[in-house]
Design a protein around this motif. Structure first.
Motif, mmCIF file in Angstrom:
data_model
loop_
_atom_site.group_PDB
_atom_site.id
_atom_site.type_symbol
_atom_site.label_atom_id
_atom_site.label_comp_id
_atom_site.label_asym_id
_atom_site.label_seq_id
_atom_site.Cartn_x
_atom_site.Cartn_y
_atom_site.Cartn_z
ATOM 1 N N GLN A 26 0.817 -1.212 0.000
ATOM 2 C CA GLN A 26 0.000 0.000 0.000
ATOM 3 C C GLN A 26 0.852 1.264 0.000
ATOM 4 N N GLN A 27 1.915 1.282 0.780
ATOM 5 C CA GLN A 27 2.748 2.484 0.861
ATOM 6 C C GLN A 27 3.463 2.743 -0.462
ATOM 7 N N ASP A 28 4.087 1.714 -1.013
ATOM 8 C CA ASP A 28 4.804 1.889 -2.271
ATOM 9 C C ASP A 28 3.839 2.183 -3.415
ATOM 10 N N GLY A 29 2.637 1.617 -3.367
ATOM 11 C CA GLY A 29 1.648 1.917 -4.391
ATOM 12 C C GLY A 29 1.229 3.382 -4.373
ATOM 13 N N GLY A 30 1.087 3.970 -3.180
ATOM 14 C CA GLY A 30 0.773 5.389 -3.086
ATOM 15 C C GLY A 30 1.887 6.260 -3.643
ATOM 16 N N LEU A 31 3.124 5.874 -3.369
ATOM 17 C CA LEU A 31 4.260 6.628 -3.910
ATOM 18 C C LEU A 31 4.308 6.542 -5.434
ATOM 19 N N LEU A 32 4.006 5.357 -5.974
ATOM 20 C CA LEU A 32 4.005 5.199 -7.424
ATOM 21 C C LEU A 32 2.918 6.056 -8.073
ATOM 22 N N THR A 33 1.738 6.104 -7.469
ATOM 23 C CA THR A 33 0.656 6.922 -8.007
ATOM 24 C C THR A 33 1.035 8.395 -8.018
ATOM 25 N N ALA A 34 1.633 8.865 -6.924
ATOM 26 C CA ALA A 34 2.061 10.264 -6.859
ATOM 27 C C ALA A 34 3.156 10.551 -7.886
ATOM 28 N N PHE A 35 4.078 9.610 -8.055
ATOM 29 C CA PHE A 35 5.157 9.803 -9.029
ATOM 30 C C PHE A 35 4.611 9.874 -10.445
ATOM 31 N N LEU A 36 3.649 9.014 -10.784
ATOM 32 C CA LEU A 36 3.094 9.025 -12.130
ATOM 33 C C LEU A 36 2.396 10.342 -12.439
ATOM 34 N N ALA A 37 1.642 10.874 -11.476
ATOM 35 C CA ALA A 37 0.980 12.157 -11.695
ATOM 36 C C ALA A 37 2.006 13.271 -11.922
ATOM 37 N N LEU A 38 3.066 13.275 -11.111
ATOM 38 C CA LEU A 38 4.114 14.285 -11.274
ATOM 39 C C LEU A 38 4.859 14.102 -12.592
ATOM 40 N N PHE A 39 5.111 12.834 -12.958
ATOM 41 C CA PHE A 39 5.844 12.554 -14.192
ATOM 42 C C PHE A 39 5.060 12.995 -15.421
ATOM 43 N N VAL A 40 3.743 12.726 -15.448
ATOM 44 C CA VAL A 40 2.932 13.105 -16.603
ATOM 45 C C VAL A 40 2.874 14.614 -16.758
ATOM 46 N N SER A 41 2.682 15.342 -15.658
ATOM 47 C CA SER A 41 2.632 16.810 -15.746
ATOM 48 C C SER A 41 3.972 17.389 -16.179
ATOM 49 N N THR A 42 5.069 16.836 -15.654
ATOM 50 C CA THR A 42 6.401 17.310 -16.040
ATOM 51 C C THR A 42 6.693 16.998 -17.505
ATOM 52 N N ALA A 43 6.315 15.784 -17.935
ATOM 53 C CA ALA A 43 6.538 15.409 -19.329
ATOM 54 C C ALA A 43 5.711 16.267 -20.279
ATOM 55 N N GLY A 44 4.495 16.617 -19.875
ATOM 56 C CA GLY A 44 3.670 17.478 -20.719
ATOM 57 C C GLY A 44 4.273 18.863 -20.889
ATOM 58 N N ALA A 45 4.745 19.427 -19.772
ATOM 59 C CA ALA A 45 5.360 20.755 -19.857
ATOM 60 C C ALA A 45 6.645 20.726 -20.687
ATOM 61 N N ALA A 46 7.464 19.685 -20.499
ATOM 62 C CA ALA A 46 8.718 19.580 -21.246
ATOM 63 C C ALA A 46 8.453 19.360 -22.738
ATOM 64 N N THR A 47 7.445 18.568 -23.062
ATOM 65 C CA THR A 47 7.117 18.324 -24.468
ATOM 66 C C THR A 47 6.669 19.603 -25.156
ATOM 67 N N TRP A 48 5.884 20.401 -24.464
ATOM 68 C CA TRP A 48 5.431 21.662 -25.053
ATOM 69 C C TRP A 48 6.597 22.628 -25.272
ATOM 70 N N LYS A 49 7.521 22.686 -24.355
ATOM 71 C CA LYS A 49 8.677 23.576 -24.527
ATOM 72 C C LYS A 49 9.545 23.120 -25.697
ATOM 73 N N ILE A 50 9.734 21.810 -25.829
ATOM 74 C CA ILE A 50 10.515 21.297 -26.952
ATOM 75 C C ILE A 50 9.808 21.587 -28.274
ATOM 76 N N THR A 51 8.481 21.429 -28.281
ATOM 77 C CA THR A 51 7.704 21.722 -29.492
ATOM 78 C C THR A 51 7.809 23.194 -29.861
#
Length: 276
Positions: A26-51
């Protein structure tokens, strides 16, 4: 003792690619969920800047350009998010609509690109939760002990009683019309299907069957059970097996097969080399 395996594994019911799974507590699953949300938002911002950087460099040139072009370049160079860029480009189009030629045709592709980028990563952010599934879906159960269980008479009684009570509770909860979801989802199938034949032929020799060759037997047949889909044994197609259980009950003679033991007043029937 069997336990839920934590770590990477393959759910072969979904294939090697889609079945790639990692089970976490349960603990590691919560950390993974938080990481995925942060990763997607960061990847979206980085992709737009590269574009934006790529578009800016492709549109840059030594020739003369009008004010709309230069302001578009400024927005591409300084916009941090696709939302801000699409809004600024929309305002820019409205301002230049009567001042330059074809302002909509020159600006709408940039707005569409920003909206597409925003939509793709918004959908990815929503569906990133599908990567993590709560306990109770499908997990891998493993045990360090494999083989036959050998125990004495006392241990046998201690094992049979709780197993019988657990089986009784499961049948009451899962085999009727009203079901308890938490209890009935612990196996691959809620119940194994089987068919009956009330007019089966006696499976023993005619002289042993009470009614000879008459169809007086009662047959229960499970059909072919798949080790993966029905029994829940996780394995690729090449390692799966099919199992079939057929049981036939029929009345038989006891003459010549009946013995009495006066010391215990217990009657036993013997059909072959072993007592049954």
């Amino acid at each position: 003792m069997a336990s839920t395996y934590t770590g990477p594994w393959i759910n072969w019911s979904r294939g090697r690619i889609l079945g790639a799974t990692i089970t976490l507590d349960q603990q590691d699953g919560g950390l993974l969920t938080a990481f995925l949300a942060l990763f997607v938002s960061t990847a979206g911002a980085a992709t737009w800047k590269i574009t934006c950087y790529g578009l800016h460099q492709m549109r840059a040139g030594p020739g003369p350009s009008d004010g709309l072009h230069h302001q578009q370049q400024a927005i591409l160079c300084n916009s941090a998010t696709p939302v801000g860029a699409s809004w600024q480009l929309t305002q820019l189009t409205w301002y230049w609509k009567d001042r330059v030629a074809k302002p909509y045709t020159r600006t709408l592709p940039l707005i569409a690109l920003a909206v597409i980028n925003l939509t793709l990563f918004a959908v990815a952010s929503v569906f990133s939760s599908e990567v993590t599934q709560g306990a109770g879906h499908e997990t891998l159960v493993r045990s360090g002990d494999c083989g036959f269980l050998l125990y004495g008479e006392d241990a046998k009684v201690e094992m049979i009683v709780p197993d019988t009570l657990a089986a009784t509770s499961y049948s009451r909860a899962c085999y009727g019309a009203a079901r308890e979801p938490l209890l009935c989802n612990q196996y691959a199938q809620r119940r194994l299907g089987w068919t009956t034949n009330p007019n089966a032929t006696c499976p023993f020799a005619p002289e042993l069957c009470m009614y000879g060759d008459a169809p007086t037997g009662y047959e229960m047949d499970t059909g072919l059970l798949n080790s993966q889909e029905d029994l829940g044994i996780n394995a690729p197609d090449s390692d799966r097996v099919q199992y079939r259980k057929v049981t036939t009950c029929s009345p038989i003679h006891t003459r010549g097969y009946y013995e009495e033991y006066n010391e215990t007043d217990v009657s036993r029937q013997q059909y072959g080399d072993k007592f049954r």
